[in-house]
Design an enzyme around this catalytic site. Structure first.
Site, PDB file in Angstrom:
ATOM      1  N   ARG A  27      91.073 -84.962  13.271  1.00 35.83           N
ATOM      2  CA  ARG A  27      89.648 -85.358  14.118  1.00 35.83           C
ATOM      3  C   ARG A  27      90.187 -86.715  15.059  1.00 35.83           C
ATOM      4  O   ARG A  27      89.233 -87.443  15.195  1.00 35.83           O
ATOM      5  CB  ARG A  27      88.735 -85.821  13.315  1.00 35.83           C
ATOM      6  CG  ARG A  27      87.831 -84.704  12.504  1.00 35.83           C
ATOM      7  CD  ARG A  27      86.824 -84.177  13.172  1.00 35.83           C
ATOM      8  NE  ARG A  27      86.422 -82.815  12.404  1.00 35.83           N
ATOM      9  CZ  ARG A  27      85.130 -83.174  11.870  1.00 35.83           C
ATOM     10  NH1 ARG A  27      84.646 -84.323  11.805  1.00 35.83           N
ATOM     11  NH2 ARG A  27      84.496 -82.207  11.134  1.00 35.83           N
ATOM     12  N   ARG A  31      83.997 -89.257  17.554  1.00 40.84           N
ATOM     13  CA  ARG A  31      83.238 -90.270  17.838  1.00 40.84           C
ATOM     14  C   ARG A  31      83.426 -91.741  17.740  1.00 40.84           C
ATOM     15  O   ARG A  31      82.978 -92.692  18.028  1.00 40.84           O
ATOM     16  CB  ARG A  31      81.927 -90.109  17.014  1.00 40.84           C
ATOM     17  CG  ARG A  31      81.105 -88.758  17.734  1.00 40.84           C
ATOM     18  CD  ARG A  31      79.897 -88.371  16.586  1.00 40.84           C
ATOM     19  NE  ARG A  31      80.592 -87.676  15.279  1.00 40.84           N
ATOM     20  CZ  ARG A  31      80.065 -86.988  14.592  1.00 40.84           C
ATOM     21  NH1 ARG A  31      78.375 -87.127  14.380  1.00 40.84           N
ATOM     22  NH2 ARG A  31      80.526 -86.586  13.618  1.00 40.84           N
ATOM     23  N   ARG A  40      81.140 -86.596  25.794  1.00 43.03           N
ATOM     24  CA  ARG A  40      80.013 -85.744  25.214  1.00 43.03           C
ATOM     25  C   ARG A  40      78.570 -85.760  25.735  1.00 43.03           C
ATOM     26  O   ARG A  40      78.030 -84.876  25.924  1.00 43.03           O
ATOM     27  CB  ARG A  40      79.953 -86.242  23.699  1.00 43.03           C
ATOM     28  CG  ARG A  40      79.399 -84.941  23.005  1.00 43.03           C
ATOM     29  CD  ARG A  40      78.841 -85.209  21.592  1.00 43.03           C
ATOM     30  NE  ARG A  40      78.294 -86.487  21.137  1.00 43.03           N
ATOM     31  CZ  ARG A  40      77.646 -86.782  20.035  1.00 43.03           C
ATOM     32  NH1 ARG A  40      77.760 -86.046  19.102  1.00 43.03           N
ATOM     33  NH2 ARG A  40      76.967 -88.014  20.148  1.00 43.03           N
ATOM     34  N   ASP A  77      85.878 -76.171  17.295  1.00 45.98           N
ATOM     35  CA  ASP A  77      85.141 -76.340  15.715  1.00 45.98           C
ATOM     36  C   ASP A  77      85.513 -75.086  14.997  1.00 45.98           C
ATOM     37  O   ASP A  77      85.901 -73.961  15.656  1.00 45.98           O
ATOM     38  CB  ASP A  77      83.883 -76.656  15.821  1.00 45.98           C
ATOM     39  CG  ASP A  77      83.076 -77.253  14.339  1.00 45.98           C
ATOM     40  OD1 ASP A  77      83.404 -78.405  14.263  1.00 45.98           O
ATOM     41  OD2 ASP A  77      82.993 -76.249  13.705  1.00 45.98           O
ATOM     42  N   TYR A 154      79.789 -72.046   4.896  1.00 42.94           N
ATOM     43  CA  TYR A 154      78.539 -72.468   5.872  1.00 42.94           C
ATOM     44  C   TYR A 154      77.580 -71.191   6.124  1.00 42.94           C
ATOM     45  O   TYR A 154      76.541 -71.260   6.472  1.00 42.94           O
ATOM     46  CB  TYR A 154      79.212 -73.000   7.111  1.00 42.94           C
ATOM     47  CG  TYR A 154      79.922 -74.440   6.992  1.00 42.94           C
ATOM     48  CD1 TYR A 154      79.276 -75.523   7.154  1.00 42.94           C
ATOM     49  CD2 TYR A 154      81.363 -74.533   6.591  1.00 42.94           C
ATOM     50  CE1 TYR A 154      79.810 -76.638   6.922  1.00 42.94           C
ATOM     51  CE2 TYR A 154      81.801 -75.715   6.610  1.00 42.94           C
ATOM     52  CZ  TYR A 154      81.205 -77.004   6.533  1.00 42.94           C
ATOM     53  OH  TYR A 154      81.610 -78.040   6.473  1.00 42.94           O
TER      54      TYR A 154
HETATM   55  O1  CP3 Z   1      90.957 -82.792  14.872  1.00 39.33           O
HETATM   56  C1  CP3 Z   1      90.358 -82.550  15.989  1.00 39.33           C
HETATM   57  O2  CP3 Z   1      90.426 -83.709  17.008  1.00 39.33           O
HETATM   58  C2  CP3 Z   1      89.731 -81.417  16.575  1.00 39.33           C
HETATM   59  C3  CP3 Z   1      88.494 -80.945  16.360  1.00 39.33           C
HETATM   60  C4  CP3 Z   1      87.780 -80.585  15.229  1.00 39.33           C
HETATM   61  C5  CP3 Z   1      86.418 -80.618  15.221  1.00 39.33           C
HETATM   62  N1  CP3 Z   1      86.262 -79.899  14.116  1.00 39.33           N
HETATM   63  C6  CP3 Z   1      85.512 -81.243  16.096  1.00 39.33           C
HETATM   64  C7  CP3 Z   1      84.150 -81.768  15.873  1.00 39.33           C
HETATM   65  C8  CP3 Z   1      88.459 -79.900  14.070  1.00 39.33           C
HETATM   66  C9  CP3 Z   1      89.951 -79.598  13.884  1.00 39.33           C
HETATM   67  C10 CP3 Z   1      87.218 -79.498  13.361  1.00 39.33           C
HETATM   68  C11 CP3 Z   1      87.215 -78.681  12.075  1.00 39.33           C
HETATM   69  C12 CP3 Z   1      85.984 -78.664  11.407  1.00 39.33           C
HETATM   70  N2  CP3 Z   1      84.715 -78.792  11.680  1.00 39.33           N
HETATM   71  C13 CP3 Z   1      86.030 -78.481   9.787  1.00 39.33           C
HETATM   72  C14 CP3 Z   1      87.175 -78.474   8.940  1.00 39.33           C
HETATM   73  C15 CP3 Z   1      88.070 -80.084   8.959  1.00 39.33           C
HETATM   74  C16 CP3 Z   1      87.420 -80.859   8.118  1.00 39.33           C
HETATM   75  O3  CP3 Z   1      86.837 -82.101   8.698  1.00 39.33           O
HETATM   76  O4  CP3 Z   1      87.289 -80.639   6.962  1.00 39.33           O
HETATM   77  C17 CP3 Z   1      84.812 -78.504   9.434  1.00 39.33           C
HETATM   78  C18 CP3 Z   1      84.475 -78.410   8.054  1.00 39.33           C
HETATM   79  C19 CP3 Z   1      83.966 -78.542  10.527  1.00 39.33           C
HETATM   80  C20 CP3 Z   1      82.376 -78.278  10.737  1.00 39.33           C
HETATM   81  C21 CP3 Z   1      81.665 -79.531  11.304  1.00 39.33           C
HETATM   82  N3  CP3 Z   1      81.789 -79.580  12.516  1.00 39.33           N
HETATM   83  C22 CP3 Z   1      81.211 -80.609  10.723  1.00 39.33           C
HETATM   84  C23 CP3 Z   1      81.140 -80.780   9.106  1.00 39.33           C
HETATM   85  C24 CP3 Z   1      80.942 -81.210  11.555  1.00 39.33           C
HETATM   86  C25 CP3 Z   1      80.356 -82.830  11.718  1.00 39.33           C
HETATM   87  C26 CP3 Z   1      78.825 -82.889  11.859  1.00 39.33           C
HETATM   88  C27 CP3 Z   1      78.381 -84.386  11.849  1.00 39.33           C
HETATM   89  O5  CP3 Z   1      77.617 -84.598  12.774  1.00 39.33           O
HETATM   90  O6  CP3 Z   1      79.182 -85.315  11.545  1.00 39.33           O
HETATM   91  C28 CP3 Z   1      81.391 -80.935  12.991  1.00 39.33           C
HETATM   92  C29 CP3 Z   1      81.048 -81.257  14.276  1.00 39.33           C
HETATM   93  C30 CP3 Z   1      82.259 -81.522  14.890  1.00 39.33           C
HETATM   94  N4  CP3 Z   1      83.214 -80.973  15.038  1.00 39.33           N
HETATM   95  C31 CP3 Z   1      82.338 -82.923  15.512  1.00 39.33           C
HETATM   96  C32 CP3 Z   1      83.871 -82.926  15.949  1.00 39.33           C
HETATM   97  C33 CP3 Z   1      84.350 -84.056  16.927  1.00 39.33           C
HETATM   98  C34 CP3 Z   1      81.422 -84.138  15.528  1.00 39.33           C
HETATM   99  C35 CP3 Z   1      80.481 -83.486  16.777  1.00 39.33           C
HETATM  100  C36 CP3 Z   1      79.801 -84.551  17.574  1.00 39.33           C
HETATM  101  O7  CP3 Z   1      80.486 -85.091  18.549  1.00 39.33           O
HETATM  102  O8  CP3 Z   1      78.580 -85.152  17.161  1.00 39.33           O
END
Ligand code: CP3
Length: 355
Positions: A27, A31, A40, A77, A154
């Site tokens: 990640r 944010r 964003r 994602d 999910y």
């Molecule tokens: O690593 C990186 O920088 C690449 C980008 C990446 C994102 N999600 C961006 C993201 C990667 C590799 C993921 C994988 C992902 N997404 C996983 C597996 C990795 C882990 O963390 O275990 C999972 C379970 C998800 C599902 C998901 N998508 C979640 C739980 C969330 C967070 C929701 C929240 O509001 O906290 C997301 C959204 C997401 N994916 C964000 C980012 C940067 C945040 C979205 C935003 O900008 O509001």
């Protein structure tokens, strides 16, 4: 053949000699960076950011401008596949991902389409191509996907979950339905990752965030079996170079031997296992990626450096280590602490790569 200016990350995953231990952060685009929040906002929302190749490329590159990272990871994602299958992904403020059409029964599963990566998921491939071009060979690009089990949690729970009651109910009362879903997901993940590789991803990683909530037998049956199928189905060489594959199951320190036996190149570790223990068990078969507690980035620079040195000493001499956090970076971490972390890995690891 392509030339890469910095190939430490790929070399370490193949357990080849390197000058210093490579490092990136799960990640790393996100944010905790003010410039991410600005981009964003420009895109409107998270999924619009993922669907805009230029802006997805911009946020992928942002952490590389700040830090001396050894790899870039595609900004996207894991839930893109279920979204492309028609489940209707949306994000509710502060609540994480949700699906408007979750899976409830066998008929839903039988009706699921297999998304074509260059059709419904073409926006992801366009992001890969744009990022790869803009990286100009500085560092390798990592592609990724969720594991079938983690995607299924999910899809069946309808969003994030704590107890996973709906998917476990299906696993234990209608296992043939869940196996059909997992098998379809494995096929879609293979197509998706191979398309990312064809588009320019130089390594791929499978995120199994929730495999660790299963019993050992159920992990083998419902999660690892399908990741094994994915490893077997992936393109392992492109542009004259090996494409290393990393499997990351959170909370799976007790199962490293069976994960390593899938034939993957790298195994991701969270912080609940000592890396010296992991290396002694599987270090002759796979590279290890990890494993600092992401909450360590709230600590002082001295404490962060001390922890980095401790983990480097735990892995010890020789190649086969990609430094990372044990899970994604937290969104309220001070960005300057991430710099302390990345620099410490390079500074204190040279001594382990002399031989
Ligand atoms: O690593 C990186 O920088 C690449 C980008 C990446 C994102 N999600 C961006 C993201 C990667 C590799 C993921 C994988 C992902 N997404 C996983 C597996 C990795 C882990 O963390 O275990 C999972 C379970 C998800 C599902 C998901 N998508 C979640 C739980 C969330 C967070 C929701 C929240 O509001 O906290 C997301 C959204 C997401 N994916 C964000 C980012 C940067 C945040 C979205 C935003 O900008 O509001």
């Amino acid at each position: 053949m392509h030339s890469l200016k910095n190939d430490r990350y790929l070399r370490a995953l193949l357990r080849q000699p390197v000058d210093v231990t490579p490092v990136w952060m799960m990640r790393q685009a996100g944010r905790y960076l003010p410039e991410y929040k600005a981009t964003r906002a420009q895109a409107g929302d998270f999924m619009s950011l993922c669907k805009n190749a230029e802006l997805a490329c911009e946020v992928t590159l942002q952490p590389l401008r700040r830090y001396d990272l050894d790899a870039a990871i595609l900004f996207s994602d894991i839930l893109t596949i279920p979204d492309a299958m028609g489940l209707g992904l949306y994000f509710e403020q502060g609540e994480g991902p949700k699906f408007s059409n979750p899976i409830t029964c066998m008929a839903d599963i039988q009706n699921l389409p297999a998304p074509d990566p260059e059709q419904e998921l073409q926006y992801v491939m366009n992001a890969v191509r744009t990022i790869r071009k803009n990286l100009q060979g500085e560092v390798p690009l990592i592609g990724f996907s969720g594991s079938p089990w983690t995607l299924a949690t999910y899809m069946i729970e309808g969003g994030s979950s704590k107890a996973f009651t709906k998917i476990k109910k299906m696993a234990f009362s209608e296992p043939q339905a869940l196996h059909l879903l997992l098998d379809k997901l494995a096929d879609s993940v293979i197509l998706y990752l191979n398309a990312q590789i064809a588009a320019g991803a130089q390594s791929v990683m499978v995120f199994d965030t929730w495999g660790g909530v299963l019993s050992p037998r159920d992990y083998q049956d419902f999660s690892l079996q399908y990741m094994h199928k994915i490893v077997d189905g992936l393109t392992r060489e492109n542009e004259g170079r090996k494409i290393p594959v990393t499997l990351f199951t959170k909370n799976a320190g007790m199962w490293l031997e069976s994960i390593a036996a899938t034939g993957c190149d790298g195994v991701g570790l969270d912080w609940t296992i000592d890396i010296d223990n992991a290396k002694a068990r599987v270090g002759d078969k796979v590279a290890l990626q990890g494993n600092m507690d992401p909450s360590m980035l709230y600590a002082s620079p001295e404490r962060i450096e001390q922890e980095v040195k401790h983990i480097l000493a735990g892995f010890g001499e020789g190649p086969g280590h990609v430094f990372n956090l044990g899970h994604g970076i937290h969104l309220d971490v001070p960005p300057e602490n991430a710099k302390v972390f990345v620099d410490a890995v390079h500074k204190y690891s040279a001594q382990y790569h002399k031989g």
